[in-house]
Enzyme design. Structure first.
Site, PDB file in Angstrom:
ATOM      1  N   GLY A 262       2.470   2.066  10.771  1.00  0.00           N
ATOM      2  CA  GLY A 262       3.437   3.151  10.649  1.00  0.00           C
ATOM      3  C   GLY A 262       4.156   3.502  11.932  1.00  0.00           C
TER       4      GLY A 262
ATOM      5  N   ASN B  44       0.866  -1.179   0.000  1.00  0.00           N
ATOM      6  CA  ASN B  44       0.000   0.000   0.000  1.00  0.00           C
ATOM      7  C   ASN B  44       0.903   1.230   0.000  1.00  0.00           C
ATOM      8  OD1 ASN B  44      -1.820   2.046   0.497  1.00  0.00           O
ATOM      9  ND2 ASN B  44      -2.256   1.422   2.614  1.00  0.00           N
ATOM     10  N   TRP B  45       0.998   1.866  -1.156  1.00  0.00           N
ATOM     11  CA  TRP B  45       1.892   3.031  -1.256  1.00  0.00           C
ATOM     12  C   TRP B  45       1.274   4.286  -0.637  1.00  0.00           C
ATOM     13  CZ3 TRP B  45       5.085   3.465  -6.467  1.00  0.00           C
ATOM     14  CH2 TRP B  45       5.989   2.396  -6.542  1.00  0.00           C
ATOM     15  N   LYS B  46       0.012   4.222  -0.288  1.00  0.00           N
ATOM     16  CA  LYS B  46      -0.682   5.401   0.286  1.00  0.00           C
ATOM     17  C   LYS B  46      -0.480   6.619  -0.622  1.00  0.00           C
ATOM     18  CE  LYS B  46       0.186   3.436   4.813  1.00  0.00           C
ATOM     19  NZ  LYS B  46       0.078   3.621   6.234  1.00  0.00           N
TER      20      LYS B  46
ATOM     21  N   GLU C   1      -6.938   4.581   7.827  1.00  0.00           N
ATOM     22  CA  GLU C   1      -6.705   5.995   7.520  1.00  0.00           C
ATOM     23  C   GLU C   1      -7.913   6.594   6.807  1.00  0.00           C
ATOM     24  OE1 GLU C   1      -2.925   5.461   5.575  1.00  0.00           O
ATOM     25  OE2 GLU C   1      -2.005   5.000   7.504  1.00  0.00           O
TER      26      GLU C   1
ATOM     27  N   HIS D  56      -9.488   1.029   4.825  1.00  0.00           N
ATOM     28  CA  HIS D  56      -8.229   1.229   5.562  1.00  0.00           C
ATOM     29  C   HIS D  56      -8.506   2.180   6.726  1.00  0.00           C
ATOM     30  CE1 HIS D  56      -4.152   2.440   6.524  1.00  0.00           C
ATOM     31  NE2 HIS D  56      -3.722   1.399   5.829  1.00  0.00           N
TER      32      HIS D  56
ATOM     33  N   GLU E 192      -5.413  -5.155  10.527  1.00  0.00           N
ATOM     34  CA  GLU E 192      -4.397  -4.118  10.734  1.00  0.00           C
ATOM     35  C   GLU E 192      -4.697  -3.345  12.022  1.00  0.00           C
ATOM     36  OE1 GLU E 192      -2.430  -2.887   6.776  1.00  0.00           O
ATOM     37  OE2 GLU E 192      -4.205  -1.659   7.062  1.00  0.00           O
TER      38      GLU E 192
ATOM     39  N   SER F 280       3.339  -2.353  10.316  1.00  0.00           N
ATOM     40  CA  SER F 280       4.791  -2.377  10.578  1.00  0.00           C
ATOM     41  C   SER F 280       5.444  -3.704  10.213  1.00  0.00           C
ATOM     42  CB  SER F 280       5.088  -1.995  12.037  1.00  0.00           C
ATOM     43  OG  SER F 280       4.716  -0.642  12.260  1.00  0.00           O
TER      44      SER F 280
ATOM     45  N   GLY G  81       2.773  -1.245   4.260  1.00  0.00           N
ATOM     46  CA  GLY G  81       2.807   0.168   3.899  1.00  0.00           C
ATOM     47  C   GLY G  81       4.221   0.618   3.581  1.00  0.00           C
ATOM     48  N   GLY G  82       4.873   1.239   4.548  1.00  0.00           N
ATOM     49  CA  GLY G  82       6.183   1.864   4.332  1.00  0.00           C
ATOM     50  C   GLY G  82       7.206   0.963   3.659  1.00  0.00           C
TER      51      GLY G  82
END
Ligand code: PEP
Length: 244
Positions: free
Chosen positions: A171, A11-13, A97, A95, A165, A204, A225-226
């Protein structure tokens, strides 16, 4: 009973410009015949160029959200059919977010998922508790209620993936214990309408902890994600999933 498919989803957001397509391309060069699904969900602006760059490769392209309506007066939104047209095969929905930033409820997530599945997309539906909810012992209640309310009728392995999640792990570099992950994944598996639906863990996941997480029963992959932004890091996570 078919086994759930393994999936490593990135997930590049709201990260990534055209120059970053090279990361996706180098991932596709590294994994030519993948023994698990590999997916990158870039921002909407990159779906079409990434799908073009990865055509014929083992790396699939997905989206991060869609609107529940087929089309119409919804300025700034994107329909599921538009995502398909751009080359997406999956869409992340619900998600945390989006639930936080856009007030998305589980019922809206279910409506989006119904639209996405009708358009032929596989929906990755995200669930997870806050830290306050975990500390109050509410994790299973919260996550199972989200599952019940976020899944559309007709959800099955062919059109649905679930990502657990925990919000406090996204994150932050903090990860639940393997026992905590196992507890939630076992509870989710027992309530799935189709036991062959894949259950991803997200929050994470890094190259250094992926092997331990993928060894947990009922973890079929990860939503990352990251660590999905760099092909080298995501590649190590994919390798760990292959080996699991
Ligand atoms: C996510 O946003 O879905 C996620 C899991 O992020 P990170 O891996 O950076 O915690």
């Amino acid at each position: 009973m078919p086994k759930p498919c393994k999936l490593a989803a990135g997930n590049w957001k709201m990260n990534g410009l055209r120059a970053d397509l090279s990361e996706a391309e180098s991932l596709a060069r590294a994994f030519t015949a993948a023994s698990c699904g590999i997916l990158i969900c870039p921002p909407a602006t990159l779906i079409a160029p990434m799908a073009e760059a990865l055509a014929g490769s083992a790396v699939m392209v997905g989206a991060q959200d869609c609107h529940p309506a087929e089309k119409g007066a919804h300025t700034g939104d994107i329909s599921a059919q538009m995502l398909v047209d751009a080359g997406a095969r999956h869409v992340i929905l619900g998600h945390s977010e989006r639930r936080a930033d856009h007030g998305e409820t589980s019922h809206l997530v279910a409506a989006k998922a119904a639209a996405a599945q009708a358009a032929g997309l596989v929906t990755i539906i995200c669930l997870g508790e806050s830290e306050v909810q975990r500390d109050a012992g509410q994790t299973l209640g919260v996550v199972l209620a989200q599952l019940a309310d976020s899944l559309p009728a007709g959800a099955e392995a062919a059109n649905t993936v679930i990502a657990y999640e925990p919000i406090w792990a996204i994150g932050t570099g903090r990860v639940p214990s393997v026992a905590q992950i196992a507890e939630v994944h076992d509870a989710l598996r027992a309530k799935l309408p189709d036991p062959a639906i894949s259950l991803l863990y997200g929050g994470s996941v890094k190259p250094d902890n992926a092997t331990e997480i993928f060894a947990v029963e009922n973890v079929d992959g990860a939503l990352v994600g990251g660590a999905s932004l760099k092909a080298a890091d995501f590649g190590r996570i994919i390798t760990a999933l292959h080996a699991a």
